[in-house]
Design a protein around this motif. Structure first.
Motif, PDB file in Angstrom:
ATOM      1  N   ILE A 252     -59.633   8.900  -0.026  1.00  0.00           N
ATOM      2  CA  ILE A 252     -60.972   9.461  -0.266  1.00  0.00           C
ATOM      3  C   ILE A 252     -61.246  10.571   0.734  1.00  0.00           C
ATOM      4  N   GLY A 253     -61.402  11.793   0.214  1.00  0.00           N
ATOM      5  CA  GLY A 253     -61.788  12.921   1.074  1.00  0.00           C
ATOM      6  C   GLY A 253     -60.583  13.690   1.595  1.00  0.00           C
ATOM      7  N   ALA A 254     -60.835  14.982   1.886  1.00  0.00           N
ATOM      8  CA  ALA A 254     -59.772  15.849   2.405  1.00  0.00           C
ATOM      9  C   ALA A 254     -59.288  15.345   3.762  1.00  0.00           C
ATOM     10  N   ASP A 255     -60.189  14.704   4.542  1.00  0.00           N
ATOM     11  CA  ASP A 255     -59.782  14.201   5.855  1.00  0.00           C
ATOM     12  C   ASP A 255     -58.749  13.079   5.733  1.00  0.00           C
ATOM     13  N   ALA A 256     -58.925  12.208   4.728  1.00  0.00           N
ATOM     14  CA  ALA A 256     -57.950  11.132   4.516  1.00  0.00           C
ATOM     15  C   ALA A 256     -56.634  11.701   3.999  1.00  0.00           C
ATOM     16  N   VAL A 257     -56.734  12.712   3.129  1.00  0.00           N
ATOM     17  CA  VAL A 257     -55.517  13.358   2.593  1.00  0.00           C
ATOM     18  C   VAL A 257     -54.736  13.991   3.748  1.00  0.00           C
ATOM     19  N   LEU A 258     -55.472  14.629   4.674  1.00  0.00           N
ATOM     20  CA  LEU A 258     -54.828  15.266   5.822  1.00  0.00           C
ATOM     21  C   LEU A 258     -54.166  14.211   6.726  1.00  0.00           C
ATOM     22  N   ALA A 259     -54.890  13.125   6.985  1.00  0.00           N
ATOM     23  CA  ALA A 259     -54.332  12.053   7.835  1.00  0.00           C
ATOM     24  C   ALA A 259     -53.049  11.505   7.222  1.00  0.00           C
ATOM     25  N   ASP A 260     -53.061  11.323   5.917  1.00  0.00           N
ATOM     26  CA  ASP A 260     -51.894  10.793   5.214  1.00  0.00           C
ATOM     27  C   ASP A 260     -50.725  11.764   5.321  1.00  0.00           C
ATOM     28  N   ALA A 261     -51.028  13.057   5.091  1.00  0.00           N
ATOM     29  CA  ALA A 261     -49.968  14.071   5.116  1.00  0.00           C
ATOM     30  C   ALA A 261     -49.366  14.179   6.517  1.00  0.00           C
ATOM     31  N   VAL A 262     -50.238  14.174   7.527  1.00  0.00           N
ATOM     32  CA  VAL A 262     -49.775  14.313   8.913  1.00  0.00           C
ATOM     33  C   VAL A 262     -48.875  13.130   9.285  1.00  0.00           C
ATOM     34  N   ALA A 263     -49.292  11.921   8.892  1.00  0.00           N
ATOM     35  CA  ALA A 263     -48.519  10.720   9.229  1.00  0.00           C
ATOM     36  C   ALA A 263     -47.156  10.751   8.537  1.00  0.00           C
ATOM     37  N   ARG A 264     -47.132  11.231   7.296  1.00  0.00           N
ATOM     38  CA  ARG A 264     -45.867  11.249   6.558  1.00  0.00           C
ATOM     39  C   ARG A 264     -44.937  12.364   7.043  1.00  0.00           C
ATOM     40  N   LEU A 265     -45.521  13.576   7.255  1.00  0.00           N
ATOM     41  CA  LEU A 265     -44.688  14.733   7.579  1.00  0.00           C
ATOM     42  C   LEU A 265     -44.173  14.676   9.017  1.00  0.00           C
ATOM     43  N   ALA A 266     -45.043  14.259   9.926  1.00  0.00           N
ATOM     44  CA  ALA A 266     -44.672  14.323  11.337  1.00  0.00           C
ATOM     45  C   ALA A 266     -44.013  13.025  11.819  1.00  0.00           C
ATOM     46  N   GLY A 267     -44.042  11.996  10.992  1.00  0.00           N
ATOM     47  CA  GLY A 267     -43.421  10.728  11.394  1.00  0.00           C
ATOM     48  C   GLY A 267     -43.942  10.274  12.742  1.00  0.00           C
ATOM     49  N   GLY A 268     -43.036   9.951  13.649  1.00  0.00           N
ATOM     50  CA  GLY A 268     -43.406   9.433  14.973  1.00  0.00           C
ATOM     51  C   GLY A 268     -44.135  10.449  15.842  1.00  0.00           C
ATOM     52  N   GLN A 269     -44.121  11.707  15.416  1.00  0.00           N
ATOM     53  CA  GLN A 269     -44.743  12.764  16.231  1.00  0.00           C
ATOM     54  C   GLN A 269     -46.182  13.053  15.805  1.00  0.00           C
ATOM     55  N   TYR A 270     -46.748  12.273  14.872  1.00  0.00           N
ATOM     56  CA  TYR A 270     -48.024  12.687  14.272  1.00  0.00           C
ATOM     57  C   TYR A 270     -49.174  12.741  15.272  1.00  0.00           C
ATOM     58  N   GLU A 271     -49.063  11.927  16.313  1.00  0.00           N
ATOM     59  CA  GLU A 271     -50.148  11.888  17.297  1.00  0.00           C
ATOM     60  C   GLU A 271     -50.328  13.262  17.959  1.00  0.00           C
ATOM     61  N   LYS A 272     -49.176  13.941  18.239  1.00  0.00           N
ATOM     62  CA  LYS A 272     -49.234  15.285  18.851  1.00  0.00           C
ATOM     63  C   LYS A 272     -49.908  16.269  17.900  1.00  0.00           C
ATOM     64  N   LEU A 273     -49.536  16.173  16.629  1.00  0.00           N
ATOM     65  CA  LEU A 273     -50.081  17.062  15.611  1.00  0.00           C
ATOM     66  C   LEU A 273     -51.593  16.866  15.474  1.00  0.00           C
ATOM     67  N   ILE A 274     -52.024  15.611  15.496  1.00  0.00           N
ATOM     68  CA  ILE A 274     -53.458  15.321  15.366  1.00  0.00           C
ATOM     69  C   ILE A 274     -54.224  15.914  16.547  1.00  0.00           C
ATOM     70  N   ARG A 275     -53.631  15.777  17.741  1.00  0.00           N
ATOM     71  CA  ARG A 275     -54.322  16.322  18.914  1.00  0.00           C
ATOM     72  C   ARG A 275     -54.500  17.832  18.780  1.00  0.00           C
ATOM     73  N   LEU A 276     -53.477  18.497  18.224  1.00  0.00           N
ATOM     74  CA  LEU A 276     -53.569  19.947  18.006  1.00  0.00           C
ATOM     75  C   LEU A 276     -54.684  20.275  17.020  1.00  0.00           C
ATOM     76  N   VAL A 277     -54.730  19.500  15.906  1.00  0.00           N
ATOM     77  CA  VAL A 277     -55.736  19.743  14.856  1.00  0.00           C
ATOM     78  C   VAL A 277     -57.128  19.510  15.431  1.00  0.00           C
ATOM     79  N   VAL A 278     -57.299  18.393  16.155  1.00  0.00           N
ATOM     80  CA  VAL A 278     -58.621  18.042  16.685  1.00  0.00           C
ATOM     81  C   VAL A 278     -59.081  19.092  17.688  1.00  0.00           C
ATOM     82  N   ARG A 279     -58.141  19.550  18.563  1.00  0.00           N
ATOM     83  CA  ARG A 279     -58.513  20.582  19.544  1.00  0.00           C
ATOM     84  C   ARG A 279     -58.861  21.888  18.861  1.00  0.00           C
ATOM     85  N   GLY A 280     -58.025  22.211  17.799  1.00  0.00           N
ATOM     86  CA  GLY A 280     -58.240  23.492  17.109  1.00  0.00           C
ATOM     87  C   GLY A 280     -59.560  23.444  16.369  1.00  0.00           C
TER      88      GLY A 280
END
Ligand SMILES: NC(=O)c1ccc[n+]([C@@H]2O[C@H](COP(=O)([O-])OP(=O)(O)OC[C@H]3O[C@@H](n4cnc5c(N)ncnc54)[C@H](O)[C@@H]3O)[C@@H](O)[C@H]2O)c1
Length: 260
Positions: A232-260
């Protein structure tokens, strides 16, 4: 059957189901909120039975299921929506906080499923939907008890789906909402020392994006189609995509998105 139907997404689910012609069973711990939901469903011509009860109380849920089945003759769709948000991470939270949050989210889905499953599997089009969260897709700092509980709801859903594989008449969905504009943050539990008011204000300002009526529509579309995963929502779609694409590295990616 909708748990947590006295407010927010659960209320909109009950209203939408009533409008679609379903006989709606609605349960909530909050009798006042539940009463308002019952009025709204009836006001739109729907048929509803409201029952006050704690979805995490297995004995009470067995009574509720008997009452609903006594009134309607069976249950086709169970939506385990009841849940409580919690503010606090591992550092601030006591072991007891984890237990409470686990009960309020996983415990509510489990007790309600155990009570209604014998009826849902009898339906020719049985559906069970458990409401997890975008926090059931990604782990973020400061929310460990809630995140753990919502990952648990996801694990429970996937195990149940696997268990019911031999029953093509039943589908199990797990729903992952991003921020939805409900009062959830204002009734959230919080670890000692966490400023829950500030967190709730931030929720309203930057987290809540999707209207609850829209969220309910997305849930019901996904459930009707028997979808395993409903975002539900673009934010959930983004969370799903980030978790799938970045695998174990997703936490770093999220920090970048949140800071940006
Ligand atoms: N609002 C969001 O941004 C959001 C995001 C992700 C996931 N979710 C999940 O969606 C579900 C619904 O959330 P909402 O935003 O509509 O919340 P809400 O607080 O607006 O409504 C929840 C309702 O559930 C009831 N409830 C809570 N625990 C219960 C229990 N044990 N037994 C019976 N009733 C109970 C409450 O009294 C309330 O009426 C929850 O599981 C929540 O964790 C919400």
């Amino acid at each position: 059957m909708v748990t947590g139907a006295g407010a927010g997404i659960g209320r909109e689910l009950a209203v939408a189901l009533g409008e679609a012609g379903a006989l709606v069973g609605a349960v909530d711990v909050d009798g006042v909120g539940l009463g308002e939901t019952v009025e709204r469903v009836r006001g739109r011509g729907g048929r509803v039975l409201g029952v006050v009860g704690d979805a995490a109380d297995s004995e009470r849920m067995r009574e509720v299921s008997a009452e609903v089945v006594g009134a309607f003759g069976g249950v086709d769709v169970l939506i385990n929506n009841a849940g409580r948000l919690f503010y606090g991470g591992v550092g601030e939270s006591e072991v007891e906080d984890f237990e409470v949050v686990m009960r309020a989210n996983l415990g509510a889905a489990v007790a309600s499923t155990k009570a209604f499953l014998p009826y849902v599997v009898e339906s020719s089009g049985g559906r069970i939907a458990n409401i997890s969260s975008a926090y059931g897709l990604i782990g973020v700092g400061g929310a460990a008890p809630y995140t753990a509980a919502k990952f648990a709801v996801r694990g429970f859903s996937e195990s149940l789906r696997s268990e019911l594989r031999g029953r093509p008449n039943v589908a199990v969905s797990c729903v992952y909402p991003g921020g939805v504009k409900t009062g959830i943050a204002w009734s959230a539990l919080a670890a000692a020392g966490v400023d829950a008011r500030k967190a709730a204000e931030r929720f309203d300002r930057v987290v809540a994006r999707t209207e609850p009526r829209v969220a309910a529509r997305v849930v019901l579309n996904g459930v009707a189609r028997g979808r395993s995963r409903v975002l539900i929502g673009a934010d959930a779609v983004l969370a799903d995509a980030v978790a799938r694409l970045a695998g174990g590295q997703y936490e770093k990616l999220i920090r970048l998105v949140v800071r940006g």
